[in-house]
Design a protein around this motif. Structure first.
Motif, PDB file in Angstrom:
ATOM      1  N   TYR A  26      -2.917   9.484   0.138  1.00 37.04           N
ATOM      2  CA  TYR A  26      -3.701   8.337  -0.942  1.00 37.04           C
ATOM      3  C   TYR A  26      -5.020   7.821  -0.220  1.00 37.04           C
ATOM      4  O   TYR A  26      -5.829   7.568  -0.776  1.00 37.04           O
ATOM      5  CB  TYR A  26      -2.428   7.346  -0.784  1.00 37.04           C
ATOM      6  CG  TYR A  26      -3.121   6.002  -1.744  1.00 37.04           C
ATOM      7  CD1 TYR A  26      -3.372   6.045  -3.130  1.00 37.04           C
ATOM      8  CD2 TYR A  26      -3.005   5.026  -1.000  1.00 37.04           C
ATOM      9  CE1 TYR A  26      -3.686   5.016  -3.604  1.00 37.04           C
ATOM     10  CE2 TYR A  26      -3.544   3.628  -1.551  1.00 37.04           C
ATOM     11  CZ  TYR A  26      -3.698   3.719  -3.145  1.00 37.04           C
ATOM     12  OH  TYR A  26      -4.134   2.636  -3.758  1.00 37.04           O
ATOM     13  N   ARG A  27      -4.743   7.657   1.036  1.00 35.02           N
ATOM     14  CA  ARG A  27      -6.169   7.012   1.695  1.00 35.02           C
ATOM     15  C   ARG A  27      -7.243   8.137   1.677  1.00 35.02           C
ATOM     16  O   ARG A  27      -8.371   7.623   1.805  1.00 35.02           O
ATOM     17  CB  ARG A  27      -5.370   6.913   3.210  1.00 35.02           C
ATOM     18  CG  ARG A  27      -4.828   5.740   3.251  1.00 35.02           C
ATOM     19  CD  ARG A  27      -4.452   5.098   4.712  1.00 35.02           C
ATOM     20  NE  ARG A  27      -3.486   3.695   4.695  1.00 35.02           N
ATOM     21  CZ  ARG A  27      -3.045   3.356   5.870  1.00 35.02           C
ATOM     22  NH1 ARG A  27      -3.150   4.085   7.005  1.00 35.02           N
ATOM     23  NH2 ARG A  27      -2.289   2.266   6.064  1.00 35.02           N
ATOM     24  N   LYS A  78      -8.863   7.692  -1.554  1.00 31.67           N
ATOM     25  CA  LYS A  78      -9.570   6.749  -1.760  1.00 31.67           C
ATOM     26  C   LYS A  78     -10.862   6.692  -1.167  1.00 31.67           C
ATOM     27  O   LYS A  78     -11.941   6.133  -1.337  1.00 31.67           O
ATOM     28  CB  LYS A  78      -8.730   5.545  -1.131  1.00 31.67           C
ATOM     29  CG  LYS A  78      -7.637   4.966  -1.969  1.00 31.67           C
ATOM     30  CD  LYS A  78      -6.995   3.869  -1.336  1.00 31.67           C
ATOM     31  CE  LYS A  78      -7.830   2.533  -1.372  1.00 31.67           C
ATOM     32  NZ  LYS A  78      -7.105   1.416  -0.761  1.00 31.67           N
ATOM     33  N   ALA A  79     -10.950   7.398   0.190  1.00 32.70           N
ATOM     34  CA  ALA A  79     -11.861   7.818   0.914  1.00 32.70           C
ATOM     35  C   ALA A  79     -12.812   8.925   0.345  1.00 32.70           C
ATOM     36  O   ALA A  79     -14.144   9.040   0.913  1.00 32.70           O
ATOM     37  CB  ALA A  79     -11.740   7.984   2.503  1.00 32.70           C
ATOM     38  N   ALA A  85       0.991   4.112  -2.941  1.00 30.65           N
ATOM     39  CA  ALA A  85       0.993   5.675  -2.408  1.00 30.65           C
ATOM     40  C   ALA A  85       1.856   6.459  -2.955  1.00 30.65           C
ATOM     41  O   ALA A  85       1.668   7.425  -3.524  1.00 30.65           O
ATOM     42  CB  ALA A  85       0.663   5.570  -0.805  1.00 30.65           C
ATOM     43  N   ASN A 120      -1.240   4.689  10.272  1.00 30.83           N
ATOM     44  CA  ASN A 120      -1.139   3.038  10.691  1.00 30.83           C
ATOM     45  C   ASN A 120      -0.645   3.570  12.163  1.00 30.83           C
ATOM     46  O   ASN A 120       0.186   4.252  12.782  1.00 30.83           O
ATOM     47  CB  ASN A 120       0.302   2.603  10.157  1.00 30.83           C
ATOM     48  CG  ASN A 120       0.062   2.359   8.639  1.00 30.83           C
ATOM     49  OD1 ASN A 120      -1.387   2.076   8.195  1.00 30.83           O
ATOM     50  ND2 ASN A 120       1.209   2.047   7.630  1.00 30.83           N
ATOM     51  N   GLU A 122       0.775  -1.023   0.219  1.00 31.72           N
ATOM     52  CA  GLU A 122       0.074  -0.022   0.021  1.00 31.72           C
ATOM     53  C   GLU A 122       0.816   1.352  -0.011  1.00 31.72           C
ATOM     54  O   GLU A 122       0.704   2.241  -0.509  1.00 31.72           O
ATOM     55  CB  GLU A 122      -0.962   0.060   1.234  1.00 31.72           C
ATOM     56  CG  GLU A 122      -1.751   1.385   1.033  1.00 31.72           C
ATOM     57  CD  GLU A 122      -2.748   1.092   2.130  1.00 31.72           C
ATOM     58  OE1 GLU A 122      -3.762   2.006   2.322  1.00 31.72           O
ATOM     59  OE2 GLU A 122      -2.634   0.710   3.514  1.00 31.72           O
ATOM     60  N   LEU A 134      -6.540   7.219   8.689  1.00 33.21           N
ATOM     61  CA  LEU A 134      -5.476   7.877   7.759  1.00 33.21           C
ATOM     62  C   LEU A 134      -3.916   7.603   8.201  1.00 33.21           C
ATOM     63  O   LEU A 134      -2.955   7.926   7.422  1.00 33.21           O
ATOM     64  CB  LEU A 134      -5.517   9.369   7.911  1.00 33.21           C
ATOM     65  CG  LEU A 134      -6.983   9.952   7.803  1.00 33.21           C
ATOM     66  CD1 LEU A 134      -7.000  11.269   7.756  1.00 33.21           C
ATOM     67  CD2 LEU A 134      -7.059   9.492   6.187  1.00 33.21           C
ATOM     68  N   TYR A 187     -11.478   7.475   9.413  1.00 34.83           N
ATOM     69  CA  TYR A 187     -10.830   7.445   7.949  1.00 34.83           C
ATOM     70  C   TYR A 187      -9.353   6.437   7.857  1.00 34.83           C
ATOM     71  O   TYR A 187      -9.192   6.187   6.620  1.00 34.83           O
ATOM     72  CB  TYR A 187     -10.700   8.756   7.212  1.00 34.83           C
ATOM     73  CG  TYR A 187     -12.037   9.130   7.047  1.00 34.83           C
ATOM     74  CD1 TYR A 187     -13.060   9.080   6.204  1.00 34.83           C
ATOM     75  CD2 TYR A 187     -12.274  10.627   7.689  1.00 34.83           C
ATOM     76  CE1 TYR A 187     -14.139   9.607   5.800  1.00 34.83           C
ATOM     77  CE2 TYR A 187     -13.384  11.385   7.689  1.00 34.83           C
ATOM     78  CZ  TYR A 187     -14.247  10.813   6.594  1.00 34.83           C
ATOM     79  OH  TYR A 187     -15.627  11.369   6.339  1.00 34.83           O
ATOM     80  N   LEU A 246       1.026   8.182   2.052  1.00 38.81           N
ATOM     81  CA  LEU A 246      -0.106   7.319   2.453  1.00 38.81           C
ATOM     82  C   LEU A 246      -1.241   8.051   2.929  1.00 38.81           C
ATOM     83  O   LEU A 246      -2.224   7.671   2.538  1.00 38.81           O
ATOM     84  CB  LEU A 246       0.561   6.211   3.388  1.00 38.81           C
ATOM     85  CG  LEU A 246      -0.183   5.004   3.859  1.00 38.81           C
ATOM     86  CD1 LEU A 246      -0.450   4.103   2.554  1.00 38.81           C
ATOM     87  CD2 LEU A 246       0.311   4.289   5.071  1.00 38.81           C
ATOM     88  N   MET A 247      -1.173   9.084   3.784  1.00 33.79           N
ATOM     89  CA  MET A 247      -2.347   9.621   4.057  1.00 33.79           C
ATOM     90  C   MET A 247      -3.063  10.363   3.004  1.00 33.79           C
ATOM     91  O   MET A 247      -4.232  10.180   3.067  1.00 33.79           O
ATOM     92  CB  MET A 247      -1.896  10.845   5.176  1.00 33.79           C
ATOM     93  CG  MET A 247      -3.233  11.613   5.662  1.00 33.79           C
ATOM     94  SD  MET A 247      -2.807  12.721   6.794  1.00 33.79           S
ATOM     95  CE  MET A 247      -2.619  11.931   8.274  1.00 33.79           C
TER      96      MET A 247
END
Length: 243
Positions: free
Chosen positions: A233-234, A237-238, A69, A207, A65, A205, A203, A230-231
């Motif tokens: 990207y998430r 996606k959300a 990202a 890990n 992931e 955001l 959400y 990564l944040m």
């Protein structure tokens, strides 16, 4: 499916730019499909960070992931790697760089520097980061410290990063970032950041770690470049990022 970004600048060196981003497909009929795969609201993205950076080999198998990202923020023009073709996902990121990539992630209109210090005592009004500082102040993302400093060279911690990102979502998308249960054992419900950590939990955001039935955010932990990628990207996606 190919993504493109076209940026225009004034030939005389004046301030202000314009840009266009989009996608096109090359297929049997050359037309861009209305949707791809099972999720027709947003095409699935399958990026491989090793296509772009020499220091991410093996990351796609260890943390797929994160690798995806990193590829996504690269293709979207949000992050840029270094001249030696590295991304340095585990390198800490400072406040100036964080503001820049978040604003780019939300495709925000960047205000030109106006020669002022935006109310801060410790910034160079002509530094590269001042358009982002001015835009961040204007949009309620950046307030500085009680002593009047902005400390743009300081590393950013997890709750500071949350404020930057979620205030951007509130401004550019209309996200209601308040009212969520903080749900973390190590966060103070009376702290200034409490209104942001609940949304982070909802959400997913960050890990986080679990111990003895509790969820731990580590709010003071300094953020790494890969975590920012990564944040964002998430958040995309959300569907809580502007397009």
């Amino acid at each position: 499916v190919y993504a493109y970004k076209i940026e225009a600048r004034k030939a005389d060196g004046g301030s202000g730019t314009s840009e266009e981003k989009g996608k096109f497909a090359v297929g049997e009929d050359g037309n861009t499909p209305d949707c791809i795969g099972d999720n027709c609201h947003k095409p699935p993205y399958e990026g491989d960070c090793t296509n772009y950076y020499t220091d991410t080999y093996g990351l796609n198998s260890r943390d797929s992931e994160l690798c995806t990202a990193i590829a996504w923020v690269t293709e979207e023009g949000i992050f840029q790697g270094y001249s030696d073709r590295t991304f340095r996902p585990f390198t800490k990121i400072n406040r100036a760089e964080t503001i820049k990539v978040i604003l780019r992630g939300f495709n925000a209109t960047i205000l030109p520097a106006d020669g002022s210090k935006q109310g801060f005592t410790d910034v160079d009004p002509y530094a590269w980061y001042m358009p982002y500082v001015r835009t961040g102040v204007f949009n309620g993302m950046l307030e500085g410290y009680p002593d009047g400093t902005a400390r743009m060279a300081n590393y950013v911690n997890r709750v500071e990063m949350l404020k930057f990102a979620l205030e951007a979502a509130r401004t550019f998308v209309g996200l209601d970032v308040y009212g969520y249960n903080p749900a973390y054992t190590d966060t103070d419900p009376a702290a200034w950041y409490a209104k942001y950590v609940g949304a982070a939990y909802t959400y997913g955001l960050y890990n986080t770690r679990s111990y003895s039935g509790g969820n731990y955010l580590d709010p003071g932990k300094e953020v790494e470049r890969g975590e920012v990628a990564l944040m964002l990207y998430r958040m995309d996606k959300a569907e809580i990022m502007a397009k």
